[in-house]
Design an enzyme around this catalytic site. Sequence first.
Site, PDB file in Angstrom:
ATOM      1  N   CYS A 181      -1.875  -2.753   7.880  1.00  0.00           N
ATOM      2  CA  CYS A 181      -1.795  -3.603   6.685  1.00  0.00           C
ATOM      3  C   CYS A 181      -0.524  -4.442   6.633  1.00  0.00           C
ATOM      4  CB  CYS A 181      -1.959  -2.751   5.430  1.00  0.00           C
ATOM      5  SG  CYS A 181      -3.590  -1.946   5.362  1.00  0.00           S
ATOM      6  N   ASP A 208       0.793  -1.238   0.000  1.00  0.00           N
ATOM      7  CA  ASP A 208       0.000   0.000   0.000  1.00  0.00           C
ATOM      8  C   ASP A 208       0.826   1.290   0.000  1.00  0.00           C
ATOM      9  OD1 ASP A 208      -1.895  -1.941   0.250  1.00  0.00           O
ATOM     10  OD2 ASP A 208      -2.744  -1.231   2.127  1.00  0.00           O
ATOM     11  N   LYS A 264      -6.848  -4.973  -2.942  1.00  0.00           N
ATOM     12  CA  LYS A 264      -7.525  -5.428  -1.730  1.00  0.00           C
ATOM     13  C   LYS A 264      -8.482  -4.342  -1.242  1.00  0.00           C
ATOM     14  CE  LYS A 264      -3.913  -3.943   1.552  1.00  0.00           C
ATOM     15  NZ  LYS A 264      -4.768  -3.195   2.478  1.00  0.00           N
TER      16      LYS A 264
END
Length: 286
Positions: A201, A38, A156
């Site tokens: 995450c 991310d 995701k």
Amino acid sequence: MFYIVQRIYEVSMRCFGVLFIITSLQVISGRIALLVIDVQNCFLPTGSLPVNDGDQVIPVINGIRQQYDNLFSLVVFSQDWHCSDHISFASQHDGKNSYSTTILQYDNTGKLCESTCDVQYNLTQVLWPDHCIKNTTDAEFAVNVTRSNTDVIVKKGYHCKIDSYSAFFDNGGFSQTELDVKLKEKDIKSVIITGLALDYCVFYTAKDAKRLGYNVYVVQDATRGVEEGTTVSAVREMKDQGINIVQSSEMSRVMQQLTSAGILLRYSVYPWYISVIGITHILLYH
């Protein structure tokens, strides 16, 4: 006799060549994957959900790629990819503020119980500012992070009614991304995890990777956390679960360890090679 010895020598040399190539490929490929979690505009200091010093992970990740890219069999970028009305957004919950929490209820199929239903799962959800909305600049990867056209992108968080911190599963474990399949296709055994954010995450990705049987390394200075308290507890829990927490300065040692089996196998061929040469020389010339 001379012909027999010569044939033994020729066959031995061919076997040596094949073994050398095989062990060289093992060292080069290493069955190691780099996971970049991310690293998107939304999590940088100018983004919609900024992580403190989130931009500082980029040169560290770039440095790892520059130095060890030939040892990675696969590089994967995960990408948070939310609906505009995603269930994790505080804006979708009346009277709730960003960074507060709520309980989300799901039935046994993973369907959100928005009215009457058979509740099987209660998930605590942190409510975030609207962020990483799909097909927006905010959700794009940071422009200065090193990428290649061979990198794999795993999206995701695209299910509107459940969040997904891990790059492997949604938060309830009801569905999974393609990440595990992609890693197994390349016979990956070890993953090096970097990116944002360490206490969410990265943390959940590392835990799922460990649970799925991978050898897991988190490069701590190639990550940043949302909050100090949750970051400290995340690092402690990962260590307790056998996840390796390392610094980028230790990557040389880590990569050497992860490829040492191939190196040892390669050099174990040399004594055999020298023995064949010696014995052949004695038989032919003495």
